[in-house]
Design a protein around this motif. Structure first.
Motif, PDB file in Angstrom:
ATOM      1  N   GLY A  89      53.783 -28.949  30.075  1.00 44.02           N
ATOM      2  CA  GLY A  89      54.945 -28.734  29.212  1.00 44.02           C
ATOM      3  C   GLY A  89      55.426 -29.996  28.542  1.00 44.02           C
ATOM      4  N   ASP A  90      55.337 -31.125  29.232  1.00 46.72           N
ATOM      5  CA  ASP A  90      55.726 -32.409  28.654  1.00 46.72           C
ATOM      6  C   ASP A  90      54.870 -32.720  27.431  1.00 46.72           C
ATOM      7  N   SER A  91      53.562 -32.513  27.544  1.00 44.94           N
ATOM      8  CA  SER A  91      52.660 -32.768  26.418  1.00 44.94           C
ATOM      9  C   SER A  91      52.949 -31.845  25.247  1.00 44.94           C
ATOM     10  N   ILE A  92      53.174 -30.568  25.550  1.00 48.85           N
ATOM     11  CA  ILE A  92      53.438 -29.586  24.485  1.00 48.85           C
ATOM     12  C   ILE A  92      54.764 -29.896  23.799  1.00 48.85           C
ATOM     13  N   LEU A  93      55.788 -30.228  24.586  1.00 50.15           N
ATOM     14  CA  LEU A  93      57.097 -30.543  24.011  1.00 50.15           C
ATOM     15  C   LEU A  93      57.006 -31.730  23.068  1.00 50.15           C
ATOM     16  N   ASN A  94      56.319 -32.780  23.496  1.00 48.51           N
ATOM     17  CA  ASN A  94      56.174 -33.960  22.643  1.00 48.51           C
ATOM     18  C   ASN A  94      55.475 -33.602  21.333  1.00 48.51           C
ATOM     19  N   PHE A  95      54.444 -32.764  21.426  1.00 54.38           N
ATOM     20  CA  PHE A  95      53.741 -32.351  20.217  1.00 54.38           C
ATOM     21  C   PHE A  95      54.637 -31.521  19.304  1.00 54.38           C
ATOM     22  N   LEU A  96      55.325 -30.511  19.853  1.00 52.73           N
ATOM     23  CA  LEU A  96      56.127 -29.604  19.030  1.00 52.73           C
ATOM     24  C   LEU A  96      57.302 -30.322  18.374  1.00 52.73           C
ATOM     25  N   ILE A  97      57.963 -31.203  19.115  1.00 54.49           N
ATOM     26  CA  ILE A  97      59.078 -31.946  18.526  1.00 54.49           C
ATOM     27  C   ILE A  97      58.550 -32.951  17.505  1.00 54.49           C
ATOM     28  N   GLY A  98      57.430 -33.585  17.806  1.00 54.79           N
ATOM     29  CA  GLY A  98      56.820 -34.493  16.831  1.00 54.79           C
ATOM     30  C   GLY A  98      56.453 -33.765  15.553  1.00 54.79           C
ATOM     31  N   GLU A  99      55.880 -32.579  15.690  1.00 56.62           N
ATOM     32  CA  GLU A  99      55.517 -31.768  14.521  1.00 56.62           C
ATOM     33  C   GLU A  99      56.748 -31.397  13.711  1.00 56.62           C
ATOM     34  N   LEU A 129      59.658 -32.928  13.565  1.00 58.08           N
ATOM     35  CA  LEU A 129      60.199 -34.116  12.902  1.00 58.08           C
ATOM     36  C   LEU A 129      59.330 -34.534  11.721  1.00 58.08           C
ATOM     37  N   PHE A 130      58.019 -34.424  11.883  1.00 58.36           N
ATOM     38  CA  PHE A 130      57.090 -34.757  10.796  1.00 58.36           C
ATOM     39  C   PHE A 130      57.370 -33.890   9.571  1.00 58.36           C
ATOM     40  N   GLU A 131      57.653 -32.607   9.804  1.00 59.58           N
ATOM     41  CA  GLU A 131      57.924 -31.683   8.697  1.00 59.58           C
ATOM     42  C   GLU A 131      59.323 -31.886   8.125  1.00 59.58           C
ATOM     43  N   LYS A 132      60.280 -32.228   8.965  1.00 64.42           N
ATOM     44  CA  LYS A 132      61.673 -32.374   8.512  1.00 64.42           C
ATOM     45  C   LYS A 132      61.868 -33.648   7.702  1.00 64.42           C
ATOM     46  N   GLU A 135      59.950 -36.057   5.581  1.00 58.92           N
ATOM     47  CA  GLU A 135      58.670 -36.280   4.910  1.00 58.92           C
ATOM     48  C   GLU A 135      58.429 -37.741   4.560  1.00 58.92           C
ATOM     49  N   THR A 136      59.485 -38.533   4.448  1.00 57.50           N
ATOM     50  CA  THR A 136      59.316 -39.935   4.052  1.00 57.50           C
ATOM     51  C   THR A 136      59.507 -40.906   5.219  1.00 57.50           C
ATOM     52  N   ALA A 137      59.731 -40.372   6.417  1.00 51.38           N
ATOM     53  CA  ALA A 137      60.016 -41.237   7.569  1.00 51.38           C
ATOM     54  C   ALA A 137      58.784 -42.024   7.995  1.00 51.38           C
ATOM     55  N   ARG A 138      59.037 -43.225   8.498  1.00 48.89           N
ATOM     56  CA  ARG A 138      57.967 -44.055   9.036  1.00 48.89           C
ATOM     57  C   ARG A 138      57.686 -43.675  10.488  1.00 48.89           C
ATOM     58  N   GLU A 139      56.544 -44.132  10.976  1.00 48.34           N
ATOM     59  CA  GLU A 139      56.142 -43.794  12.344  1.00 48.34           C
ATOM     60  C   GLU A 139      57.187 -44.228  13.368  1.00 48.34           C
ATOM     61  N   GLY A 140      57.735 -45.418  13.185  1.00 51.27           N
ATOM     62  CA  GLY A 140      58.734 -45.915  14.128  1.00 51.27           C
ATOM     63  C   GLY A 140      59.989 -45.064  14.155  1.00 51.27           C
ATOM     64  N   GLN A 141      60.422 -44.609  12.992  1.00 53.39           N
ATOM     65  CA  GLN A 141      61.607 -43.750  12.925  1.00 53.39           C
ATOM     66  C   GLN A 141      61.362 -42.423  13.617  1.00 53.39           C
ATOM     67  N   LEU A 142      60.199 -41.835  13.369  1.00 53.41           N
ATOM     68  CA  LEU A 142      59.860 -40.560  14.002  1.00 53.41           C
ATOM     69  C   LEU A 142      59.761 -40.710  15.518  1.00 53.41           C
ATOM     70  N   SER A 143      59.177 -41.789  15.962  1.00 50.79           N
ATOM     71  CA  SER A 143      59.040 -42.025  17.402  1.00 50.79           C
ATOM     72  C   SER A 143      60.404 -42.166  18.069  1.00 50.79           C
ATOM     73  N   ARG A 144      61.314 -42.878  17.392  1.00 49.32           N
ATOM     74  CA  ARG A 144      62.656 -43.069  17.959  1.00 49.32           C
ATOM     75  C   ARG A 144      63.389 -41.734  18.074  1.00 49.32           C
ATOM     76  N   LEU A 145      63.312 -40.922  17.035  1.00 46.85           N
ATOM     77  CA  LEU A 145      64.001 -39.631  17.067  1.00 46.85           C
ATOM     78  C   LEU A 145      63.381 -38.705  18.109  1.00 46.85           C
ATOM     79  N   ARG A 146      62.064 -38.714  18.188  1.00 43.86           N
ATOM     80  CA  ARG A 146      61.420 -37.862  19.194  1.00 43.86           C
ATOM     81  C   ARG A 146      61.829 -38.284  20.600  1.00 43.86           C
TER      82      ARG A 146
END
Length: 221
Positions: free
Chosen positions: A39-49, A51-54, A56-67
């Motif tokens: 579940g931990d792996s799936i949650l990280n993937f689903l939330i990452g996905e 955020l990636f869609e929400k 569109e211009t965010a950098r990797e570091g920003q997405l990682s922080r929000l996730r």
């Protein structure tokens, strides 16, 4: 268990899968640790996905922080309490005596295990739909400028730095049936003559929203 499944918005075809997801390692060999790992792996993937869609211009570091904010133990424990998960946990005698049903780490692990169990039974699409529903308001309130600390923490630290009393949160109104309640919460602080009100589908999210509004009135946010 039926009430819990209504709160989750998912009914297990195999109730034993949910029972296993709720079983802490203190009960013995049949516990939720493997489901938690999945579940931990799936949650990280689903939330990452999401955020990636929400963003569109965010950098990797920003997405990682929000996730990291969304999948951390504190957030998962909040979600568990919204489901009133603690009363359904299966714990060994020692954990029960020490209040394990209220411990953040145990609650967070159980949420991850439930995600793993839903994935195994119903697949990724159903799992994604449930997780995004649970996170709907948290995701909606995020911006790229969202600070690492939530509004309640920042408000508390702001008041403490000025030696003011801590904020007081009061539930002013609860609407809807048990599985779809909406909470109206007031945040009272000594520096403002009137409280700030906010509504959300969970008390804790409403508290955070009201705290954010107080910070804005105080010129902090």
């Amino acid at each position: 268990m039926k009430r819990l499944q209504r709160r989750l918005g998912y009914e297990f075809g195999r109730p034993e899968s949910l029972q296993l997801a709720l079983s802490h390692r203190s009960v013995g060999a049949d516990n939720n640790e493997r489901l938690e790992f999945l579940g931990d792996s799936i949650l990280n993937f689903l939330i990452g996905e999401a955020l990636f869609e929400k963003f569109e211009t965010a950098r990797e570091g920003q997405l990682s922080r929000l996730r990291a904010q969304l999948v951390k133990g504190d957030t998962l424990a909040e979600i568990a309490r919204e489901f009133e998960l603690g009363e359904c946990l299966k714990l060994g005698e020692g954990e029960l005596k020490s209040g394990g049903q209220r411990r953040d780490s145990i609650l967070a692990d159980a949420v991850e295990a439930i995600i793993g169990a839903i994935y195994l039974e119903a697949g990724l699409d159903t799992c994604r739909e449930r997780v995004l529903h649970w996170y709907r308001e948290r995701l909606a309130s995020l911006t790229l400028d969202t600070p690492a600390k939530d509004a309640k923490t920042r408000l508390q630290e702001y008041l403490q730095s000025r030696r003011e009393p801590l904020p007081e949160y009061r539930v002013a109104e609860v609407e809807g049936e048990a599985h779809a309640q909406v909470f109206t919460v007031e945040c009272h602080v000594s520096l403002l003559p009137t409280p700030e009100r906010a509504r959300a589908s969970s008390r804790r999210v409403a508290e955070k929203k009201s705290a954010a509004q107080v910070l804005k009135r105080l010129g902090v946010a």
